[in-house]
Motif scaffolding. Sequence first.
Motif: not given
Length: 191
Positions: A142-156
């Motif tokens: 799933v695309p991870l928007p630039d304004e979100l960090s990798y940690v944000d992505g892992a939570l999602i």
Amino acid sequence: MTTMKGVFLPGDFTAVLRDVEVPTPGPGQLLVRVGASGICGSDLSYIYRGHKTHVGQEGAAYKGVVAGHEPSGQVVETGPGCRRFGVGDRVIVYHISGCGRCSNCRRGHMISCSDPERRSAYGWQRDGGHAEYILVEESTAVPLPDELSYVDGALIACGFGTAYEGLLRTGVGGRDDLLVVASGRSGWPPP
């Protein structure tokens, strides 16, 4: 680099670091450099209790693979036939890979895949994100928007994503009342 370190869960209150091969993407697969990989309540349950099953599955759900089903990172290599993502793209990895053919998978509900031979979870039945690289099916990225960090992505990846899919499937909206009843995180606190 041909090898990397990966985290394994022997189920005896420990995690073990082992050398593993860096995978090569096949058709429809991405090699992702992991930016962050979360530890789920399911992982904690296995670390402290050593056995967890899933409905319709014989024996322990954890198959001795690299742990971690909540990863996000950056695509570093693509396999033949990949069209949605390219090298440099930032992605969240949805934690379940389905068969892609059953009615649930075709509707985007891979967590409910009806093919027990092909349905697998990253970090449980196939290598997960607790390593430098993870091999993923392009269909689970799933695309991870630039304004979100990798940690944000892992939570999602698992926690927020699972709740969001549940909300989509129920069809609730902003004007609806909703009651959520749950038993909490499985396996926590440890014995």
